[in-house]
Design a protein around this motif. Structure first.
Motif, PDB file in Angstrom:
ATOM      1  N   TYR A 122     -24.741 -45.123 -61.670  1.00  0.00           N
ATOM      2  CA  TYR A 122     -25.319 -45.429 -62.974  1.00  0.00           C
ATOM      3  C   TYR A 122     -26.454 -44.471 -63.335  1.00  0.00           C
ATOM      4  N   TRP A 123     -27.157 -43.944 -62.329  1.00  0.00           N
ATOM      5  CA  TRP A 123     -28.376 -43.166 -62.551  1.00  0.00           C
ATOM      6  C   TRP A 123     -28.180 -41.663 -62.352  1.00  0.00           C
TER       7      TRP A 123
ATOM      8  N   THR B 282     -29.701 -38.898 -64.560  1.00  0.00           N
ATOM      9  CA  THR B 282     -31.138 -38.936 -64.849  1.00  0.00           C
ATOM     10  C   THR B 282     -31.948 -38.454 -63.663  1.00  0.00           C
TER      11      THR B 282
ATOM     12  N   LEU C  71     -35.157 -39.163 -61.618  1.00  0.00           N
ATOM     13  CA  LEU C  71     -36.082 -40.263 -61.377  1.00  0.00           C
ATOM     14  C   LEU C  71     -37.476 -39.695 -61.160  1.00  0.00           C
TER      15      LEU C  71
ATOM     16  N   SER D  26     -37.793 -42.130 -65.996  1.00  0.00           N
ATOM     17  CA  SER D  26     -36.655 -41.223 -65.878  1.00  0.00           C
ATOM     18  C   SER D  26     -36.531 -40.313 -67.082  1.00  0.00           C
TER      19      SER D  26
END
Length: 125
Positions: free
Chosen positions: A76-77, A80, A82, A108
């Motif tokens: 899901y991340w 991006t 962090l 993010s």
């Protein structure tokens, strides 16, 4: 092709808190929580206290401190970057910063198309 962007970085304030916790507790590690117990907080542990497994992946190192996330959550991340930061408040009940009066927080930035292409070419996403 541009250089490969880091998938996790830390603000100077977060690096200061990491250094303070390291002086108190020794080597550290992070695991980005997936929503259990303390929501989606980044959790800081003495290195080796939280057992990572095949379902976890190392997404970066902050100074000398590894930062892990579950593979399913990473899906899901992955687009991006962090950013580990700190804000006033109490940390997660199991996280080392809990008594410090400030807590770790994830911010993010969405990677650009060019950055995503470089991460894909490097096999990072």
């Amino acid at each position: 092709m541009p250089s490969i962007p880091q998938q996790v970085i830390a603000t100077p304030a977060a690096m200061e808190l990491i250094a303070k916790l390291k002086r108190k507790h020794g080597d550290l590690m992070f695991h980005q929580s997936g929503g259990c117990c303390d929501g989606s907080s980044p959790m800081c542990y003495p290195r080796g206290e939280f057992l990572v497994g095949d379902s976890d992946m190392l997404i970066g190192i902050l100074g000398e401190t590894p930062f892990y996330m579950s593979r399913s959550q990473f899906e899901y991340w992955k687009h991006t970057q962090l950013i580990l930061d700190v804000v006033p408040g109490r940390g997660g009940m199991f996280s080392l910063e809990n008594p410090e009066g400030i807590r770790f927080l994830i911010r993010s930035n969405v990677f650009t198309d060019e950055e995503i292409a470089s991460l894909r070419a490097a096999g990072r996403i």
